[in-house]
Enzyme design. Structure first.
Site, PDB file in Angstrom:
ATOM      1  N   HIS A 237      52.592  46.236  39.386  1.00 57.04           N
ATOM      2  CA  HIS A 237      51.955  46.848  38.206  1.00 57.04           C
ATOM      3  C   HIS A 237      52.561  48.220  37.901  1.00 57.04           C
ATOM      4  CE1 HIS A 237      48.750  44.202  36.895  1.00 57.04           C
ATOM      5  NE2 HIS A 237      48.254  44.071  38.102  1.00 57.04           N
TER       6      HIS A 237
ATOM      7  N   GLY B  83      42.257  44.409  44.437  1.00 57.80           N
ATOM      8  CA  GLY B  83      43.199  45.492  44.241  1.00 57.80           C
ATOM      9  C   GLY B  83      43.175  45.966  42.802  1.00 57.80           C
TER      10      GLY B  83
ATOM     11  N   CYS C 246      44.263  38.334  38.436  1.00 55.80           N
ATOM     12  CA  CYS C 246      44.474  39.739  38.096  1.00 55.80           C
ATOM     13  C   CYS C 246      43.359  40.174  37.159  1.00 55.80           C
ATOM     14  CB  CYS C 246      45.835  39.883  37.408  1.00 55.80           C
ATOM     15  SG  CYS C 246      46.216  41.571  36.918  1.00 55.80           S
ATOM     16  N   LEU C 247      42.797  41.355  37.407  1.00 55.56           N
ATOM     17  CA  LEU C 247      41.706  41.827  36.550  1.00 55.56           C
ATOM     18  C   LEU C 247      42.157  42.016  35.100  1.00 55.56           C
ATOM     19  CD1 LEU C 247      39.962  44.399  38.929  1.00 55.56           C
ATOM     20  CD2 LEU C 247      39.225  42.071  38.369  1.00 55.56           C
TER      21      LEU C 247
ATOM     22  N   HIS D  41      51.624  42.696  44.581  1.00 56.61           N
ATOM     23  CA  HIS D  41      51.055  42.513  43.242  1.00 56.61           C
ATOM     24  C   HIS D  41      50.740  43.876  42.603  1.00 56.61           C
ATOM     25  CE1 HIS D  41      48.176  40.277  40.409  1.00 56.61           C
ATOM     26  NE2 HIS D  41      47.896  41.557  40.202  1.00 56.61           N
ATOM     27  N   GLU D  42      50.110  44.765  43.380  1.00 54.04           N
ATOM     28  CA  GLU D  42      49.700  46.057  42.820  1.00 54.04           C
ATOM     29  C   GLU D  42      50.900  46.964  42.557  1.00 54.04           C
ATOM     30  OE1 GLU D  42      46.870  46.175  41.623  1.00 54.04           O
ATOM     31  OE2 GLU D  42      46.045  44.475  42.706  1.00 54.04           O
TER      32      GLU D  42
ATOM     33  N   GLN E 199      46.038  49.842  35.183  1.00 54.26           N
ATOM     34  CA  GLN E 199      44.990  48.896  34.740  1.00 54.26           C
ATOM     35  C   GLN E 199      43.716  49.592  34.266  1.00 54.26           C
ATOM     36  OE1 GLN E 199      45.438  46.361  38.425  1.00 54.26           O
ATOM     37  NE2 GLN E 199      44.874  44.799  36.923  1.00 54.26           N
TER      38      GLN E 199
END
Ligand SMILES: [Zn+2]
Length: 173
Positions: free
Chosen positions: A146, A46, A100-101, A142-143, A51
């Site tokens: 953000h 995701g 997480c990226l 999670h997304e 991000q």
């Protein structure tokens, strides 16, 4: 399409609230294409717009994309959500080791509701409602976090968070 640069912790933009998309234009869709390319290139399941440095409420997901990293058999399908809103959370919870990226190489158990119902606009601007459970539900939460300036380490204990951020800092040197 172009691969975009990732915004990584401790970039302050990760703590900011993203703005709703007012109009889905050709430029919006071209940006989403770039997000998708970036997500696949980074083996993420995701990605949120913040991000890659754009403060708008857009997320992309494909559970198949990180199948090796996340040890999941799930068959992937690309999901694009514009202005997503979670309408319902289940009372049952589940624990998943999240990464997480924006926090490369760091993982921690996070407890979240197991199921969610989410409303959003798709790539074509059509309103959609999705009932999700298990890993997809976790990924959606999670997304969307953000977009609200919340990162996964905000869900873990202060002690665990400090330990994780210390490791991240060390790995970065
Ligand atoms: Zn993330």
């Amino acid at each position: 399409m172009a691969k975009l640069a990732l915004v990584k912790w401790p970039d302050p933009r990760l703590k900011e609230v993203s703005k709703p998309v007012k109009e889905i234009t050709a430029e919006t869709r071209s940006f989403i294409d770039d997000m998708v390319e970036t997500m696949y290139a980074e083996n993420g399941i995701g990605l949120s717009a913040v991000q890659v440095g754009r403060m708008e409420r857009i997320v992309t997901m494909d559970l198949g994309s990180g199948s090796e990293r996340y040890d999941t058999e799930e068959v992937g399908d690309l999901i694009v959500m514009i202005n997503p809103e979670i309408k319902e959370f289940s009372e049952e919870e589940m624990t998943f080791k999240e990464g997480c990226l924006s926090f490369p190489g760091q993982f921690s158990d996070v407890v979240r509701p197991e199921k969610v119902t989410v409303e959003f606009l798709d790539y074509n601007g059509k309103k959609q409602i999705l009932h999700a459970n298990d890993l997809l539900s976790i990924c959606i939460q999670h997304e969307i976090d953000h977009l609200n300036g919340i990162v996964f380490v905000d869900h873990i204990s202060k002690l665990k968070r400090e330990r994780l951020l210390k490791k991240l800092k060390k790995a970065d040197l």
